[in-house]
Design a protein around this motif. Structure first.
Motif, PDB file in Angstrom:
ATOM      1  N   ASP A   1       9.613   5.974  -5.516  1.00 35.07           N
ATOM      2  CA  ASP A   1       8.166   5.810  -5.416  1.00 35.07           C
ATOM      3  C   ASP A   1       7.522   6.896  -4.547  1.00 35.07           C
ATOM      4  O   ASP A   1       6.634   6.630  -3.741  1.00 35.07           O
ATOM      5  N   TYR A   2       8.004   8.134  -4.697  1.00 33.89           N
ATOM      6  CA  TYR A   2       7.392   9.265  -4.000  1.00 33.89           C
ATOM      7  C   TYR A   2       6.593  10.093  -5.012  1.00 33.89           C
ATOM      8  O   TYR A   2       6.653   9.859  -6.215  1.00 33.89           O
TER       9      TYR A   2
ATOM     10  N   HIS B   1       8.837   6.492 -23.715  1.00 33.89           N
ATOM     11  CA  HIS B   1       8.450   7.376 -22.603  1.00 33.89           C
ATOM     12  C   HIS B   1       9.311   7.110 -21.370  1.00 33.89           C
ATOM     13  O   HIS B   1       9.526   5.952 -20.990  1.00 33.89           O
ATOM     14  N   TRP B   2       9.739   8.216 -20.703  1.00 35.52           N
ATOM     15  CA  TRP B   2      10.643   8.104 -19.550  1.00 35.52           C
ATOM     16  C   TRP B   2      10.244   9.083 -18.461  1.00 35.52           C
ATOM     17  O   TRP B   2       9.936  10.249 -18.737  1.00 35.52           O
ATOM     18  N   TYR B   3      10.295   8.594 -17.217  1.00 29.48           N
ATOM     19  CA  TYR B   3      10.053   9.413 -16.023  1.00 29.48           C
ATOM     20  C   TYR B   3      11.268   9.195 -15.122  1.00 29.48           C
ATOM     21  O   TYR B   3      11.469   8.104 -14.586  1.00 29.48           O
ATOM     22  N   ILE B   4      12.118  10.224 -15.004  1.00 31.25           N
ATOM     23  CA  ILE B   4      13.397  10.076 -14.287  1.00 31.25           C
ATOM     24  C   ILE B   4      13.457  11.096 -13.161  1.00 31.25           C
ATOM     25  O   ILE B   4      13.264  12.299 -13.384  1.00 31.25           O
ATOM     26  N   ARG B   5      13.741  10.621 -11.954  1.00 30.23           N
ATOM     27  CA  ARG B   5      13.869  11.480 -10.786  1.00 30.23           C
ATOM     28  C   ARG B   5      15.162  11.140 -10.029  1.00 30.23           C
ATOM     29  O   ARG B   5      15.482   9.974  -9.826  1.00 30.23           O
ATOM     30  N   HIS B   6      15.871  12.210  -9.632  1.00 28.29           N
ATOM     31  CA  HIS B   6      17.050  12.055  -8.774  1.00 28.29           C
ATOM     32  C   HIS B   6      17.012  13.207  -7.786  1.00 28.29           C
ATOM     33  O   HIS B   6      17.028  14.374  -8.183  1.00 28.29           O
TER      34      HIS B   6
ATOM     35  N   LEU C   1      15.154  17.064 -10.719  1.00 28.31           N
ATOM     36  CA  LEU C   1      15.912  16.860  -9.486  1.00 28.31           C
ATOM     37  C   LEU C   1      15.011  17.384  -8.362  1.00 28.31           C
ATOM     38  O   LEU C   1      15.095  18.549  -8.003  1.00 28.31           O
ATOM     39  N   PRO C   2      14.112  16.571  -7.822  1.00 24.15           N
ATOM     40  CA  PRO C   2      13.127  17.077  -6.855  1.00 24.15           C
ATOM     41  C   PRO C   2      13.783  17.709  -5.632  1.00 24.15           C
ATOM     42  O   PRO C   2      14.726  17.158  -5.057  1.00 24.15           O
ATOM     43  N   TRP C   3      13.264  18.863  -5.237  1.00 21.70           N
ATOM     44  CA  TRP C   3      13.881  19.666  -4.195  1.00 21.70           C
ATOM     45  C   TRP C   3      14.020  18.914  -2.870  1.00 21.70           C
ATOM     46  O   TRP C   3      13.072  18.344  -2.355  1.00 21.70           O
TER      47      TRP C   3
ATOM     48  N   VAL D   1       0.821  -1.216   0.000  1.00 22.28           N
ATOM     49  CA  VAL D   1       0.000   0.000   0.000  1.00 22.28           C
ATOM     50  C   VAL D   1       0.852   1.262   0.000  1.00 22.28           C
ATOM     51  O   VAL D   1       0.381   2.327  -0.411  1.00 22.28           O
ATOM     52  N   GLY D   2       2.103   1.165   0.444  1.00 21.50           N
ATOM     53  CA  GLY D   2       2.915   2.366   0.607  1.00 21.50           C
ATOM     54  C   GLY D   2       3.778   2.730  -0.574  1.00 21.50           C
ATOM     55  O   GLY D   2       4.564   3.676  -0.484  1.00 21.50           O
TER      56      GLY D   2
END
Length: 509
Positions: free
Chosen positions: A494-495, A450-455, A485-487, A101-102
């Motif tokens: 998985d956020y 398609h790409w979703y990239i987060r660092h 680059l999420p602050w 669930v998380g």
């Protein structure tokens, strides 16, 4: 004649033994699903059917990992997209688990997508062969398992609910690297011989989209990127003279690597070793500005500069618009204000803390990088290929490229030379097969569109350029890339699931 007969019998026995070893057919029985329910944090019940222990190769070497679980939510059809989540971390083995669930698995089910969780071998997975321990998951075995899982989904596409042409992969850290590899290496023939030997289905293994959280990838260039970015921080300057020398040598290699990639910025200009740091700065400023606009408190002590006040003050009571008072640093002098301006005016001058939405004008990267380092200590020197370099111990990545006897191994020419060893041709090929940068734009590869990239903007597990280079090369090759680059985000995945699944909705329409 007797000798010939014995030879034929021996060959027959060998073939029979091989056939017996290979007699675990790939199968899927739609009648063997088990009904279950997942209760989400808001109390919503998500009903689904679980299909478990689906072995995706015929020559199963390690039955603890080489299978997958599939979860089909009520209402799914053959046109429903499939969300494939790998739990690889640290290049370790990963079991085929259940929806949680998380994280994104539970959310994927809630959104109505068919969920796939494959297992895969890892650098420390071991089986007994006789009296010997055999390490089954050294590079590129985990990737091969995941590719075999994708081929299995295509083999049974007509009987498994869900659309194998709409597979979306997701992973974090080393799992983010695996997600990137699944997306970047589709159908490349370099993997075929290994997959055939495993007994993988003779099907395609390209995917529709890849979600990559903080991918620990491009390992053969990760050390130079790390020292180039962090080599001038106070943390590195406090190291021994020998370590500082290693830092300088590695950092000096990075500009040539960047120049060799031929990358282009979003405005079409070349991304080079000379303008790269400013490129990172602009990405971080954008990230911080978005966070500040949403209400985040961002201090100037970590390197940011903010506008003192508005460039032009609106007319008051029908009067003439005024220029900012005096242009003085820090805004209006205490106790003074333009005549006619009421106290406490909404959007007025900054009198203390910085306002929500205030405009960021610049960033001192030296201060900012020291801030990142203050939140979590840096890795050693080298950060990745450390084995026997100036007395350093092996990293997990050194284990990843070791052999099936459990050895560690250097995987870059530079570290191997420092350690007094050399790289075999087999090792060089394994390193190549584990780097998505080598396959993007290659004519024989079907790269995910398609790409979703987060660092995270304070994730120091690998240097910012690793994710930036991946995203930029994909963009330069015409792929749809959502990159940030999420602050203030550390090494995690998985956020911001609302944001992720809004993106998924846009690409699967």
């Amino acid at each position: 004649m007797k000798k010939l007969l014995l030879t034929v019998l021996a060959a027959s026995c060998m073939l029979a033994a091989q056939a017996k070893k290979s007699m675990t057919p790939l199968k899927f029985d739609a009648d063997k699903g088990v009904k279950a329910t997942l209760t989400m944090p808001d109390g919503k019940a998500v009903n689904y059917t679980a299909y478990t222990r689906l072995f995706f190769v015929t020559n199963v070497e390690d039955s603890a990992y080489q299978y997958m679980n599939i979860f089909v939510p009520d209402g799914a059809t053959q046109q429903t997209p499939m969300f494939l989540r790998t739990y690889v971390g640290g290049y370790m083995a990963s079991e085929a688990g259940n929806p949680q669930v998380g994280d994104a698995t539970g959310r994927a089910l809630e959104e109505g997508y068919v969920l796939v969780i494959p297992g895969s071998r890892g650098r420390m997975s071991v089986v007994k062969k006789g009296k010997a321990d055999v390490y089954t998951g050294r590079a590129p075995k985990a990737l091969l398992d995941l590719k075999a899982a994708i081929r299995y989904l295509r083999l049974f596409d007509k009987v498994i609910p869900g659309d194998a042409e709409k597979i979306i992969t997701d992973g974090t850290s080393a799992g983010g690297a695996m997600s990137a590899l699944m997306g970047a290496t589709g159908n490349n023939p370099a993997y075929d011989q290994y997959l055939k030997a495993m007994g993988a289905a003779d099907e395609r293994d390209d995917v529709f989209a890849s979600v990559c959280y903080c991918p620990i990838t491009d390992l053969d260039h990760a050390d130079m990127a790390y020292e180039w970015l962090y080599g001038n921080t106070d943390s590195r300057k406090s190291l021994s003279a020998s370590k500082q020398q290693l830092t300088k040598e590695l950092a000096a290699q990075f500009p040539d690597y960047i120049n060799s990639l031929g990358l282009k910025k979003t405005d079409g200009t070349s991304l080079t070793g000379s303008n790269y740091l400013d490129y990172i700065k602009q990405i971080i400023i954008k990230s911080a500005q978005e966070a500040k606009d949403a209400g985040a408190d961002i201090p100037d002590s970590i390197g940011f500069s903010f506008n003192d006040e508005a460039g032009f003050q609106a007319p008051i009571n029908g009067g003439v618009g005024m220029k900012p008072f005096g242009g003085m640093p820090g805004g209006m002098p205490k106790g003074k204000r333009p005549e006619g301006m009421p106290m406490g005016m909404p959007g007025g001058m900054r009198m203390g803390g910085k306002r929500t939405g205030e405009y960021i004008t610049d960033l001192d990267m030296a201060k900012y990088l020291n801030y990142v380092v203050s939140t979590q200590p840096l890795k050693g020197v080298p950060a990745f290929d450390s084995y026997q370099v100036d007395g350093a111990e092996a990293s997990g990545e050194n284990g990843e490229f070791g052999n099936d006897k459990g050895s560690d191994a250097n995987f870059t020419q530079w570290s191997a030379a420092k350690a007094g060893s050399t790289l075999t041709d087999e090792l060089k090929e394994n390193v190549r097969l584990m780097n998505p940068m080598n396959f993007i734009g290659e004519s024989q590869t079907s790269v995910a569109p398609h790409w979703y990239i987060r660092h995270g903007a304070r994730d120091r597990d690998t240097a910012f350029p690793i994710a930036i280079n991946l995203a930029t090369k994909l963009q330069n090759n015409g792929k749809d890339v959502d990159f940030k680059l999420p602050w203030n985000r550390p090494h995690s995945g998985d956020y911001a699931l609302n944001e992720l699944f809004e993106w998924v909705k846009t690409i699967v329409k």
